[in-house]
Design a protein around this motif. Structure first.
Motif, short mmCIF file in Angstrom:
data_model
loop_
_atom_site.label_atom_id
_atom_site.label_comp_id
_atom_site.label_asym_id
_atom_site.label_seq_id
_atom_site.Cartn_x
_atom_site.Cartn_y
_atom_site.Cartn_z
N PHE A 38 0.85 -1.20 0.00
CA PHE A 38 0.00 0.00 0.00
C PHE A 38 0.88 1.25 0.00
CE2 PHE A 38 -2.28 -3.36 2.24
CZ PHE A 38 -3.42 -3.46 1.45
N GLN A 39 0.55 2.17 -0.89
CA GLN A 39 1.31 3.41 -1.01
C GLN A 39 0.35 4.57 -1.21
OE1 GLN A 39 4.12 2.88 -4.20
NE2 GLN A 39 5.55 1.70 -2.94
N TRP A 40 0.75 5.72 -0.66
CA TRP A 40 -0.02 6.94 -0.87
C TRP A 40 0.23 7.45 -2.28
CZ3 TRP A 40 -3.47 8.36 2.75
CH2 TRP A 40 -3.28 7.90 4.06
N LYS A 41 -0.82 7.90 -2.93
CA LYS A 41 -0.69 8.47 -4.27
C LYS A 41 -0.13 9.88 -4.19
CE LYS A 41 -4.07 5.86 -6.92
NZ LYS A 41 -5.25 5.98 -7.80
N THR A 42 0.72 10.21 -5.15
CA THR A 42 1.36 11.53 -5.15
C THR A 42 0.37 12.60 -5.62
OG1 THR A 42 2.15 11.11 -7.39
CG2 THR A 42 3.67 10.63 -5.57
N ILE A 43 0.42 13.74 -4.96
CA ILE A 43 -0.43 14.89 -5.31
C ILE A 43 0.41 15.87 -6.13
CG2 ILE A 43 -1.77 16.82 -4.37
CD1 ILE A 43 -2.30 14.99 -1.91
N ASP A 44 -0.20 16.43 -7.15
CA ASP A 44 0.51 17.38 -8.02
C ASP A 44 0.94 18.62 -7.24
OD1 ASP A 44 0.08 15.67 -10.12
OD2 ASP A 44 -1.80 16.62 -10.71
N GLY A 45 1.96 19.31 -7.80
CA GLY A 45 2.49 20.50 -7.13
C GLY A 45 1.48 21.61 -6.98
N GLU A 46 0.65 21.84 -8.01
CA GLU A 46 -0.37 22.89 -7.94
C GLU A 46 -1.42 22.56 -6.89
OE1 GLU A 46 -1.95 23.43 -11.82
OE2 GLU A 46 -0.09 24.21 -12.68
N ASP A 47 -1.85 21.29 -6.87
CA ASP A 47 -2.85 20.86 -5.87
C ASP A 47 -2.28 20.94 -4.46
OD1 ASP A 47 -4.59 20.38 -7.94
OD2 ASP A 47 -4.10 18.24 -8.07
N MET A 48 -1.01 20.61 -4.31
CA MET A 48 -0.37 20.67 -3.00
C MET A 48 -0.35 22.10 -2.47
SD MET A 48 3.60 19.85 -2.03
CE MET A 48 4.11 21.47 -2.59
N HIS A 49 0.05 23.06 -3.32
CA HIS A 49 0.08 24.46 -2.91
C HIS A 49 -1.33 24.99 -2.60
CE1 HIS A 49 4.32 25.01 -3.53
NE2 HIS A 49 4.25 24.58 -4.79
N PHE A 50 -2.31 24.52 -3.38
CA PHE A 50 -3.70 24.93 -3.14
C PHE A 50 -4.21 24.44 -1.78
CE2 PHE A 50 -8.25 23.95 -3.38
CZ PHE A 50 -8.77 25.21 -3.63
N ILE A 51 -3.90 23.16 -1.46
CA ILE A 51 -4.35 22.57 -0.18
C ILE A 51 -3.71 23.30 1.00
CG2 ILE A 51 -4.20 20.50 1.26
CD1 ILE A 51 -4.39 18.92 -1.49
N LEU A 52 -2.40 23.53 0.91
CA LEU A 52 -1.69 24.21 1.99
C LEU A 52 -2.15 25.65 2.15
CD1 LEU A 52 1.92 22.86 1.35
CD2 LEU A 52 0.37 22.14 3.15
N GLN A 53 -2.44 26.31 1.04
CA GLN A 53 -2.87 27.70 1.09
C GLN A 53 -4.26 27.83 1.72
OE1 GLN A 53 -2.68 29.67 -2.68
NE2 GLN A 53 -3.19 31.68 -1.84
N THR A 54 -5.17 26.93 1.35
CA THR A 54 -6.52 26.95 1.92
C THR A 54 -6.51 26.66 3.42
OG1 THR A 54 -6.77 24.66 1.16
CG2 THR A 54 -7.78 26.38 -0.19
N LEU A 55 -5.67 25.71 3.83
CA LEU A 55 -5.55 25.40 5.25
C LEU A 55 -4.97 26.58 6.03
CD1 LEU A 55 -4.22 21.73 5.14
CD2 LEU A 55 -6.45 22.45 5.96
N GLU A 56 -3.94 27.18 5.46
CA GLU A 56 -3.29 28.31 6.12
C GLU A 56 -4.25 29.50 6.28
OE1 GLU A 56 0.92 30.82 5.72
OE2 GLU A 56 0.32 29.37 4.18
#
Length: 292
Positions: A38-56
């Motif tokens: 079992f492995q976690w699927k990689t998230i794209d760079g744009e999606d990663m920045h969007f998730i972190l920005q919304t949380l912040e």
């Protein structure tokens, strides 16, 4: 002449003192290993920045933070220092009473908002077992990987979207006043994070678990239809018994049908060598007790 010298050398060694060192056998323990990886699927760079920005943005807007009092290092004091400390403490008590009103109390700023989150691997695991989460985010910096790998199967069984986000701990932990966050879960009764959850869920890829890939759609509908178990006894009394029995039969039949699609894998036998480098634990240091 040569024979006498050999006899003299042999006579020097006493009988029973010479021992042969036998090589110790390496203890190997056999155990059954999981054939699935079992492995976690990689998230794209744009999606990663969007998730972190919304949380912040959301956490800073709410203002949730844990305030901790700074801890001072304790050192062994002599008798003279102890006497000076007792005299100084009486003078400082009056000053502390004056400054207590200005300083904030230690703890979370809002406990009601804190209860809407599950912070840490242990808290997230308990929340998933109770099926209380809408969204789960895991930090990629968690080492070893087995700390968060068990959350893949758990989140898939509960049909909760989960993903591994890089730099999650670096961005979110200082905002909440914590040192690190390896797992962050949002509970179903989270009113303050509804907009952020709805925006993040489409950015997270679906998990791949072989025995749940045919049931992901049904688990969502099952959660809605399974409300009869959580109903009050008065509401259950109104429903006739024949309908309840028929619902249970349908659920058991559907589960049996979907289990036929699962392809069984042979079990792997794994051999473990405990402590292969033979690293010994360092001796515990004895604490020095202060004799008054």
């Amino acid at each position: 002449g040569g024979k006498t010298q050999k006899n003299l050398r042999m006579s020097v060694i006493q009988r029973g003192t010479a021992t042969l060192r036998k090589a110790k056998k390496i203890t190997v323990k056999t155990c059954l290993d999981n054939p699935f990886v079992f492995q976690w699927k990689t998230i794209d760079g744009e999606d990663m920045h969007f998730i972190l920005q919304t949380l912040e943005e959301r956490i800073t807007h709410i203002g949730l933070k844990k305030i901790e009092t700074p801890r001072k290092k304790k050192r062994s004091l002599t008798r003279k220092q102890m006497e000076r400390k007792c005299d100084a403490s009486t003078n400082e008590l009056h000053k502390e009473e004056e400054t207590e009103g200005c300083l904030q109390k230690p703890g979370w700023t809002d406990i009601s908002i804190r209860r809407q989150l599950a912070i840490g691997v242990n808290e997230v695991t308990k929340a998933l077992e109770k099926n209380e989460l809408l969204l789960l985010l895991v930090c990629k910096s968690a080492k070893p990987a087995m700390i968060t790998s068990h959350l893949i199967q758990l989140s898939a069984s509960r049909a909760t979207p989960a993903g591994q986000v890089p730099r999650l701990s670096e961005t979110v932990a200082p905002l909440l006043g914590l040192t690190s966050i390896l797992a962050l879960g949002f509970k179903k009764q989270s009113d303050k994070f509804t907009e952020a959850i709805e925006a993040i869920i489409p950015k997270i890829p679906a998990l791949e678990v072989p025995w749940f890939q045919y049931r992901t759609e049904e688990l969502v509908t099952y959660a809605h239809t399974d409300s009869s178990e959580n109903q009050e006894p008065e509401q259950l009394a109104e429903v006739p018994r024949d309908e309840l029995r028929s619902q249970k039969r349908k659920r058991t039949e559907s589960n049996q049908l979907h289990l036929s699609h699962v392809i069984l894998q042979p079990l792997k036998v794994k051999k473990l060598v405990p402590n292969p480098n033979k690293i010994k634990k360092p001796p515990r240091k004895k604490k020095k007790t202060f004799s008054a």
